[in-house]
Write an enzyme that holds these catalytic residues in place. Structure first.
Site, PDB file in Angstrom:
ATOM      1  N   GLU A 100       0.819  -1.215   0.000  1.00  0.00           N
ATOM      2  CA  GLU A 100       0.000   0.000   0.000  1.00  0.00           C
ATOM      3  C   GLU A 100       0.849   1.260   0.000  1.00  0.00           C
ATOM      4  O   GLU A 100       1.908   1.292   0.619  1.00  0.00           O
ATOM      5  CB  GLU A 100      -0.793   0.093   1.309  1.00  0.00           C
ATOM      6  CG  GLU A 100      -1.812  -0.960   1.525  1.00  0.00           C
ATOM      7  CD  GLU A 100      -2.408  -0.843   2.941  1.00  0.00           C
ATOM      8  OE1 GLU A 100      -2.705  -1.894   3.505  1.00  0.00           O
ATOM      9  OE2 GLU A 100      -2.547   0.283   3.453  1.00  0.00           O
ATOM     10  N   CYS A 113       3.112   8.422   1.361  1.00  0.00           N
ATOM     11  CA  CYS A 113       3.537   7.489   2.406  1.00  0.00           C
ATOM     12  C   CYS A 113       3.787   6.144   1.729  1.00  0.00           C
ATOM     13  O   CYS A 113       2.897   5.584   1.093  1.00  0.00           O
ATOM     14  CB  CYS A 113       2.426   7.359   3.448  1.00  0.00           C
ATOM     15  SG  CYS A 113       2.704   6.051   4.652  1.00  0.00           S
ATOM     16  N   CYS A 120       5.595  -7.430   7.852  1.00  0.00           N
ATOM     17  CA  CYS A 120       6.502  -6.890   8.868  1.00  0.00           C
ATOM     18  C   CYS A 120       6.671  -7.950   9.950  1.00  0.00           C
ATOM     19  O   CYS A 120       5.760  -8.723  10.222  1.00  0.00           O
ATOM     20  CB  CYS A 120       5.882  -5.634   9.477  1.00  0.00           C
ATOM     21  SG  CYS A 120       6.943  -4.794  10.677  1.00  0.00           S
ATOM     22  N   CYS A 124       4.193  -5.333  16.486  1.00  0.00           N
ATOM     23  CA  CYS A 124       3.512  -4.334  17.333  1.00  0.00           C
ATOM     24  C   CYS A 124       2.035  -4.719  17.466  1.00  0.00           C
ATOM     25  O   CYS A 124       1.375  -5.056  16.489  1.00  0.00           O
ATOM     26  CB  CYS A 124       3.646  -2.931  16.742  1.00  0.00           C
ATOM     27  SG  CYS A 124       5.362  -2.396  16.619  1.00  0.00           S
ATOM     28  N   CYS A 127      -0.943  -3.040  15.344  1.00  0.00           N
ATOM     29  CA  CYS A 127      -0.704  -2.778  13.921  1.00  0.00           C
ATOM     30  C   CYS A 127      -1.157  -3.942  13.047  1.00  0.00           C
ATOM     31  O   CYS A 127      -0.873  -5.107  13.343  1.00  0.00           O
ATOM     32  CB  CYS A 127       0.788  -2.516  13.706  1.00  0.00           C
ATOM     33  SG  CYS A 127       1.195  -2.121  12.002  1.00  0.00           S
ATOM     34  N   SER A 222       8.696   5.612  16.722  1.00  0.00           N
ATOM     35  CA  SER A 222       7.414   5.170  17.256  1.00  0.00           C
ATOM     36  C   SER A 222       7.610   4.800  18.718  1.00  0.00           C
ATOM     37  O   SER A 222       8.119   3.732  19.029  1.00  0.00           O
ATOM     38  CB  SER A 222       6.901   3.963  16.467  1.00  0.00           C
ATOM     39  OG  SER A 222       6.702   4.340  15.134  1.00  0.00           O
ATOM     40  N   LEU A 223       7.220   5.696  19.594  1.00  0.00           N
ATOM     41  CA  LEU A 223       7.470   5.502  21.020  1.00  0.00           C
ATOM     42  C   LEU A 223       6.282   4.791  21.673  1.00  0.00           C
ATOM     43  O   LEU A 223       6.416   3.713  22.228  1.00  0.00           O
ATOM     44  CB  LEU A 223       7.735   6.870  21.658  1.00  0.00           C
ATOM     45  CG  LEU A 223       8.319   6.875  23.055  1.00  0.00           C
ATOM     46  CD1 LEU A 223       9.657   6.166  23.106  1.00  0.00           C
ATOM     47  CD2 LEU A 223       8.467   8.318  23.555  1.00  0.00           C
ATOM     48  N   HIS A 224       5.123   5.421  21.632  1.00  0.00           N
ATOM     49  CA  HIS A 224       3.846   4.845  22.077  1.00  0.00           C
ATOM     50  C   HIS A 224       3.715   4.570  23.573  1.00  0.00           C
ATOM     51  O   HIS A 224       2.618   4.300  24.054  1.00  0.00           O
ATOM     52  CB  HIS A 224       3.479   3.584  21.292  1.00  0.00           C
ATOM     53  CG  HIS A 224       3.479   3.779  19.799  1.00  0.00           C
ATOM     54  ND1 HIS A 224       2.997   4.922  19.200  1.00  0.00           N
ATOM     55  CD2 HIS A 224       3.903   2.988  18.780  1.00  0.00           C
ATOM     56  CE1 HIS A 224       3.128   4.828  17.886  1.00  0.00           C
ATOM     57  NE2 HIS A 224       3.676   3.662  17.607  1.00  0.00           N
ATOM     58  N   CYS A 341      -3.112   1.171   9.115  1.00  0.00           N
ATOM     59  CA  CYS A 341      -1.927   0.753   8.376  1.00  0.00           C
ATOM     60  C   CYS A 341      -1.990  -0.730   8.057  1.00  0.00           C
ATOM     61  O   CYS A 341      -2.120  -1.552   8.932  1.00  0.00           O
ATOM     62  CB  CYS A 341      -0.693   1.027   9.222  1.00  0.00           C
ATOM     63  SG  CYS A 341      -0.844   2.505  10.211  1.00  0.00           S
TER      64      CYS A 341
END
Ligand code: SAH
Length: 350
Positions: A100, A113, A120, A124, A127, A222-224, A341
């Site tokens: 995508e 983007c 992946c 996470c 996600c 990406s902390l989150h 995503c």
């Protein structure tokens, strides 16, 4: 994992730098200016095949077609938002995989983007891209061609690129850096390095290596979550690298590149949106030259995370601001066509 630069025994011609292409063509008895012409066709004029390269001799075009793999992504699905004109593209790769990319129109220009991997392996919890694991890395040409294909399909110049689609870019390091160098090469689209952002879940050795490349891109982390305990529950990578190690790497990145770091913080209702979470985040961010992007979580069908209660995101942002920390709430582009995503690819596969 293999570097996929060479696949199916044929060299992937669109992943070659101008110097490499010059050597390739020299081996075929061609002068350097031919390589320059061909490179310009591929990366400046965005040719879709050798046939379009009309100022090259037909015999050379035919020989190249025989000899090389030529990446040209095919859009298999395009969705356009009725709200803001954002377009989401599903592209087919030559091996049948799909990825995508998203095109967003802002006042300051068009932003794309892109994906960096098929799937992946970072795992996470919130996600969708990681639900089926990693299929393979994307080639430099396949990252470039997401930008090229969108430029051709929209008929508009792309001014910003964010590597925030499917995949972990620092898990595909060599191909990513080659992509960044080619995208900013003066013989190609010559995009400004400062208009490119790479987002990572926090692979510390990758951040450290990237700082040494002499590239002026923005790094988004990406902390989150602001404590190791909480972050480990959301992101498996947090068990490998502590927040302290990450912050040190970010500080060094800033010192070496002069580029301010962006922290991404997806707000998950009841999980990381309390006052204590904001306080912990403030403590972390204060010593660093950074900017915080607050992202309301996109609920994923397979996961049970929810958005914070109405008004909570604003309150969270106010807490940051009261402490002089720069925080913006991510404008949600194309919400009506969205799905979080990786959801478009997932829907396509099932
Ligand atoms: N692997 C990279 C880049 C891809 S994800 C990274 O981790 O940064 C881009 C951003 O979207 C990351 O901050 C990621 O954590 C976030 N994200 C993923 N799924 C999401 C979801 N369902 N809702 C909100 N943000 C999400």
């Amino acid at each position: 994992m293999d570097n996929y630069l060479i696949k199916k025994q044929k060299t992937d011609v669109k992943s070659l730098t101008l110097e490499e292409l010059t050597q390739e063509l020299a081996a075929m008895g061609e002068k350097p200016f031919r390589a320059r012409q061909m490179y310009e066709w591929m990366h400046g004029k965005l040719a879709r095949d050798f046939n379009e390269m009309t100022n090259l001799p037909k015999a050379l075009r035919e020989a190249c077609e025989e000899r090389y793999e030529y990446t040209a992504l095919r859009a298999v699905q395009v969705q356009e938002s009725a709200m803001d004109g954002t377009r989401k593209f599903l592209f087919a790769l030559s091996d049948g995989n799909v990825v995508e990319s998203v095109w967003m129109k802002y006042h300051h220009g068009n932003s794309v983007c892109i994906s960096s991997q098929v799937g992946c392996r970072m795992g996470c919890r919130f996600c969708a891209s990681t639900l089926d694991g990693l299929e393979r890395n994307l080639l430099p040409s396949e990252m470039l061609d997401q930008v090229y294909a969108i430029t051709l399909l929209t008929g508009e110049r792309v001014s910003n690129v964010v590597v925030m689609g499917i995949g972990e870019p620092l898990d595909n390091y060599d191909n990513l850096v080659r992509f960044l160098r080619m995208l900013t090469d003066e013989n190609g689209l010559h995009m400004s390095q400062r208009n490119i952002t790479v987002s990572t879940c926090g692979i510390v050795p990758g951040i450290r290596k990237l700082a040494e490349e002499g590239i002026q891109i923005t790094l988004a982390l990406s902390l989150h979550a602001a404590t190791d305990e909480k972050r480990r529950k959301l992101m498996p990578i947090a068990s490998k690298y502590s927040i302290a190690e990450l912050m040190e790497a970010c500080e060094d990145y800033f010192r070496q590149t002069g580029r301010r770091i962006t922290f991404e913080y997806s707000l998950l209702g009841g999980v990381n949106d309390t006052d204590e979470d904001a306080e912990a985040l403030i403590k972390l961010a204060r010593p660093l030259c950074c900017h915080i992007n607050l992202i309301p979580v996109n609920p994923v069908r397979e996961r049970d995370f929810v958005r914070p209660k109405p008004g909570r995101i604003r309150e969270f942002q106010n807490m940051l601001e009261k402490n002089k920390i720069n925080g913006t709430i991510r404008r949600e582009m194309g919400r009506d066509i969205d799905g979080a995503c990786g959801q478009l690819r997932r829907r396509h596969r099932s």
